[in-house]
Design a protein around this motif. Structure first.
Motif, PDB file in Angstrom:
ATOM      1  N   ARG A 284       0.838  -1.211   0.000  1.00 39.86           N
ATOM      2  CA  ARG A 284       0.000   0.000   0.000  1.00 39.86           C
ATOM      3  C   ARG A 284       0.864   1.248   0.000  1.00 39.86           C
ATOM      4  NH1 ARG A 284      -5.136  -1.759  -1.356  1.00 39.86           N
ATOM      5  NH2 ARG A 284      -5.567  -3.699  -0.222  1.00 39.86           N
ATOM      6  N   VAL A 285       0.592   2.178  -0.918  1.00 37.73           N
ATOM      7  CA  VAL A 285       1.477   3.323  -1.107  1.00 37.73           C
ATOM      8  C   VAL A 285       0.756   4.664  -1.034  1.00 37.73           C
ATOM      9  CG1 VAL A 285       3.144   2.037  -2.495  1.00 37.73           C
ATOM     10  CG2 VAL A 285       1.206   3.168  -3.622  1.00 37.73           C
ATOM     11  N   GLY A 286      -0.527   4.686  -0.676  1.00 35.07           N
ATOM     12  CA  GLY A 286      -1.274   5.930  -0.635  1.00 35.07           C
ATOM     13  C   GLY A 286      -0.798   6.856   0.462  1.00 35.07           C
ATOM     14  N   PRO A 287      -1.293   8.102   0.473  1.00 37.52           N
ATOM     15  CA  PRO A 287      -0.900   9.062   1.507  1.00 37.52           C
ATOM     16  C   PRO A 287      -1.131   8.509   2.910  1.00 37.52           C
ATOM     17  CG  PRO A 287      -2.152  10.148  -0.224  1.00 37.52           C
ATOM     18  CD  PRO A 287      -2.248   8.675  -0.498  1.00 37.52           C
ATOM     19  N   GLY A 288      -0.118   8.640   3.761  1.00 37.72           N
ATOM     20  CA  GLY A 288      -0.239   8.210   5.144  1.00 37.72           C
ATOM     21  C   GLY A 288       0.092   6.761   5.402  1.00 37.72           C
ATOM     22  N   THR A 289       0.316   5.961   4.354  1.00 39.70           N
ATOM     23  CA  THR A 289       0.656   4.560   4.555  1.00 39.70           C
ATOM     24  C   THR A 289       2.155   4.429   4.868  1.00 39.70           C
ATOM     25  OG1 THR A 289       1.110   4.207   2.206  1.00 39.70           O
ATOM     26  CG2 THR A 289      -1.146   3.802   2.976  1.00 39.70           C
ATOM     27  N   THR A 290       2.525   3.317   5.480  1.00 37.63           N
ATOM     28  CA  THR A 290       3.922   3.113   5.862  1.00 37.63           C
ATOM     29  C   THR A 290       4.838   3.097   4.643  1.00 37.63           C
ATOM     30  OG1 THR A 290       3.212   1.841   7.793  1.00 37.63           O
ATOM     31  CG2 THR A 290       5.485   1.582   7.100  1.00 37.63           C
ATOM     32  N   MET A 291       4.470   2.343   3.609  1.00 39.10           N
ATOM     33  CA  MET A 291       5.299   2.281   2.409  1.00 39.10           C
ATOM     34  C   MET A 291       5.199   3.567   1.597  1.00 39.10           C
ATOM     35  SD  MET A 291       7.604   0.545   0.899  1.00 39.10           S
ATOM     36  CE  MET A 291       7.442  -0.933   1.926  1.00 39.10           C
ATOM     37  N   GLY A 292       4.019   4.180   1.574  1.00 43.10           N
ATOM     38  CA  GLY A 292       3.873   5.446   0.877  1.00 43.10           C
ATOM     39  C   GLY A 292       4.762   6.524   1.472  1.00 43.10           C
ATOM     40  N   ASN A 293       4.864   6.549   2.797  1.00 41.17           N
ATOM     41  CA  ASN A 293       5.749   7.516   3.436  1.00 41.17           C
ATOM     42  C   ASN A 293       7.209   7.252   3.093  1.00 41.17           C
ATOM     43  OD1 ASN A 293       3.590   8.819   4.622  1.00 41.17           O
ATOM     44  ND2 ASN A 293       3.750   7.720   6.559  1.00 41.17           N
TER      45      ASN A 293
ATOM     46  N   VAL B 294      -2.018  13.298 -13.631  1.00 43.13           N
ATOM     47  CA  VAL B 294      -0.980  12.381 -13.162  1.00 43.13           C
ATOM     48  C   VAL B 294      -1.425  11.766 -11.838  1.00 43.13           C
ATOM     49  CG1 VAL B 294       1.405  12.160 -12.358  1.00 43.13           C
ATOM     50  CG2 VAL B 294       0.874  13.679 -14.285  1.00 43.13           C
ATOM     51  N   MET B 295      -1.574  10.447 -11.831  1.00 45.43           N
ATOM     52  CA  MET B 295      -1.815   9.718 -10.585  1.00 45.43           C
ATOM     53  C   MET B 295      -0.468   9.260 -10.058  1.00 45.43           C
ATOM     54  SD  MET B 295      -4.125   8.507  -8.421  1.00 45.43           S
ATOM     55  CE  MET B 295      -5.705   8.264  -9.263  1.00 45.43           C
ATOM     56  N   LEU B 296      -0.134   9.642  -8.833  1.00 46.14           N
ATOM     57  CA  LEU B 296       1.184   9.339  -8.293  1.00 46.14           C
ATOM     58  C   LEU B 296       1.081   9.094  -6.795  1.00 46.14           C
ATOM     59  CD1 LEU B 296       4.113   9.117  -9.294  1.00 46.14           C
ATOM     60  CD2 LEU B 296       4.422  11.520  -8.689  1.00 46.14           C
ATOM     61  N   LEU B 297       1.513   7.905  -6.366  1.00 47.30           N
ATOM     62  CA  LEU B 297       1.458   7.513  -4.959  1.00 47.30           C
ATOM     63  C   LEU B 297       0.071   7.756  -4.360  1.00 47.30           C
ATOM     64  CD1 LEU B 297       4.946   8.767  -3.672  1.00 47.30           C
ATOM     65  CD2 LEU B 297       4.316   6.528  -4.588  1.00 47.30           C
ATOM     66  N   GLY B 298      -0.934   7.439  -5.156  1.00 42.88           N
ATOM     67  CA  GLY B 298      -2.316   7.539  -4.677  1.00 42.88           C
ATOM     68  C   GLY B 298      -2.880   8.943  -4.678  1.00 42.88           C
TER      69      GLY B 298
END
Length: 442
Positions: free
Chosen positions: A12-21, A46-50
Motif C-alpha cells: 500500500r502506497v497511498g498518503p499516510g501509509t507506511t510504504m507510501g511515506n 498524473v496519478m502518483l502515490l495515490g
C-alpha cells in the motif's frame, strides 16, 4: 510467504501509509518531459502515490505538479487555463503558480489580500534525462536526486520506454528481479541447439536452474545468479534493486550495459514503468536488449505497441497488448513450440504473468523456493526500511547518498571459484566504460 499484515504494509502506497511515506522520502519520476511539449501546453492528469495531481508547463517552461482540486471550491484544475505563468481555474478564475501560490483572484475586490492566504499543494519538479522528477516528501529542502547513470546521458544517447501496468508496483519489481523465469517464460521454447554455443543464451537454456548469491548493499540488494559455462568458467547474471523501486537488469554485457528500470506506483493497483536504456550500436556486440541467436532470431523483442494516450487518470502509455486480448496469446505458437508462452512480445509476457496475479497479489498464499532468494531479501529490506522510518525516523537507504546509485548490471564470465563481488567491482561502476568486455560473446 508474507503475513497478511506484511503484505498490506509492503504493497500500500497511498498518503499516510507506511510504504507510501517511505516512497515520499525519494525523488520519483512523475511523467515524461515530452508529455508537456512546450510552455503553456495542455495540462496532464498524473496519478502518483495515490494522489491525483495536475502537471503543467508554465510560460517560462518550468514544470509544476499541483493538486487536482482547486483550493477554492474543489473544481478540477485539469480544466484550467494554462498561461501567464500559472494555471487558472475555469470556475472562478483563481490562478496558481508552480509553487502553489495564488497569484490572481479576480472575483475578489481589488483591495482584498485574501489570495496571499490561500496556497495549493504542489511538489517541486526537476527535469533530467527526459523525465520529470518530483519530490513529495516533507523536507523544506529536498534531498539530492539519485546519481543514476542514465540521468547523466546526453539527449539522443538513451531511450525511455514508458508502459502502464495494471497491478501493484511490487509485482512489477519482483518480476524484474526474478532471474530464473527467463529460462522459461521468455526462452522456454529455445533449446541449446537453437543457439550458438558459448553465448549467454546458450548457457541460460542449457541450465535453467541457476544458483544464487544475494547480498545487501547501501542502496538496496544485489544478486549474482550463476551457472556452469565453458570448462573452468562460470556464467554470472548480476542485477540490482535500488531503493525505493529501481532495478537494473542483467541481460547486457557487464561493464557496457547501462539501464535503469523505474517501477513507479501510481496507486495501489497501477504502476508506471520507465525503462531507461543507453543506445548501443550493433558494432558493440549488443544489438538489442535480449541476446537472441539462431532460430530464436525471429522472436519479437521490441516494445509492444501502445494505445493512444487519453486524458483520464489511467490513460497514459497503455499497451495495446493487454488483458482484454489475452496479451496476444496464440495457442498454435505455444503448441508448436515457437513460443513457450504463446505470447509474442517479451514485455507482454512479463505483464501477462504480473497482472494475472490480480491487482494486489495475496502473498499469504505463495510457496517460495530457493530461486526466490532475491525476492525474499528485497521484501525484508523494504519492510525494515519502511518500519525503521515509521517507528524510529531512520532515514531510508540512499536518500541522502546519491552516489550509491552509481551502479551497473549485466552478465559476464568469471573463472570458476572466483569471488564474484570482488571480480566484478570495477565492471559494476557507472560512468566507466570497458571496451575490452565487448570481446565476450553475448
Amino acid at each position: 510467504m508474507l503475513s497478511k499484515e506484511d503484505n498490506e504494509t509492503i504493497t500500500r502506497v497511498g498518503p499516510g501509509t507506511t510504504m507510501g511515506n517511505l516512497m515520499r522520502q525519494y525523488w520519483v519520476p512523475a511523467l515524461m518531459s515530452s508529455e508537456l511539449p512546450q510552455p503553456d501546453c495542455d495540462p496532464v492528469r498524473v496519478m502518483l502515490l495515490g494522489e491525483q495531481l495536475i502537471a503543467f508547463r508554465d510560460t517560462d517552461g518550468r514544470v509544476g505538479l499541483i493538486q487536482d482540486k482547486c483550493p477554492h471550491r474543489g473544481a478540477s484544475l485539469f480544466f484550467g487555463r494554462n498561461g501567464e505563468c500559472g494555471i487558472r481555474c475555469v470556475y472562478h478564475g483563481w490562478q496558481f503558480d508552480i509553487h502553489g501560490n495564488c497569484i490572481d483572484m479576480p472575483n475578489e475586490p481589488e483591495d482584498s489580500d485574501f489570495k496571499h492566504k490561500v496556497k495549493a499543494v504542489t511538489y517541486p519538479c526537476v527535469e533530467r534525462g527526459g523525465l520529470v522528477w518530483t519530490y513529495m516528501g516533507t523536507r523544506e529542502t529536498p534531498p539530492p536526486l539519485p546519481d543514476i547513470e542514465v540521468n547523466q546521458l546526453p539527449d539522443g544517447e538513451y531511450t525511455i520506454n514508458p508502459t502502464m501496468l495494471e497491478c501493484n508496483w511490487l509485482q512489477a519489481v519482483e518480476g524484474e528481479i526474478d532471474t530464473s523465469h527467463s529460462g522459461f517464460l521468455h526462452f522456454g521454447s529455445i533449446t541449446p541447439e537453437d543457439t550458438q554455443e558459448g553465448t549467454y543464451l546458450y548457457y541460460t537454456v542449457k541450465d535453467r536452474a541457476p544458483r544464487y548469491s544475494v547480498v545487501d548493499t547501501d542502496y538496496g540488494v544485489m544478486y549474482g545468479a550463476y551457472r556452469p559455462a565453458k570448462p573452468g568458467w562460470t556464467y554470472w547474471r548480476i542485477a540490482q534493486f535500488m531503493f525505493p523501486f529501481f532495478t537494473q537488469s542483467p541481460e547486457g554485457i557487464l561493464g557496457n550495459h547501462v539501464i535503469t528500470n523505474a517501477w513507479v506506483p501510481m496507486d495501489d493497483t497501477h504502476t508506471m514503468s520507465y525503462i531507461i536504456i543507453r543506445k548501443v550500436s550493433s558494432e558493440s556486440g549488443w544489438p538489442g536488449r535480449h541476446p537472441i541467436q539462431g532460430t530464436a532470431a525471429n522472436y519479437p523483442t521490441v516494445q509492444t505497441p501502445t494505445l493512444p494516450n487519453t486524458t483520464d487518470w489511467f490513460g497514459r502509455f497503455r499497451s495495446a497488448v493487454n488483458a482484454s486480448n489475452d496479451y496476444g496469446l496464440d495457442r498454435d505458437r505455444q503448441r508448436s513450440g515457437l513460443d513457450y508462452s504463446g505470447i509474442p512480445y517479451l514485455p507482454a509476457q512479463d505483464r501477462a504473468v504480473q497482472e494475472s496475479m490480480g491487482p494486489i497479489y495475496d502473498r499469504t498464499q505463495e510457496h517460495l523456493a530457493i530461486s526466490d532468494a532475491m525476492v525474499i531479501r528485497v521484501r525484508r529490506r523494504l519492510l525494515a526500511a519502511a518500519r525503521g522510518l515509521a517507528e524510529k525516523q531512520v532515514v531510508p537507504p540512499g536518500v541522502d547518498s546519491p552516489a550509491v546509485y552509481r551502479n551497473r548490471s549485466g552478465s559476464t564470465l568469471l573463472p570458476e571459484g572466483a569471488d564474484w563481488i570482488e571480480a566484478t567491482k570495477e565492471l559494476r561502476k557507472a560512468f566507466v566504460d570497458h571496451p575490452e568486455v565487448l570481446q565476450q560473446q553475448p
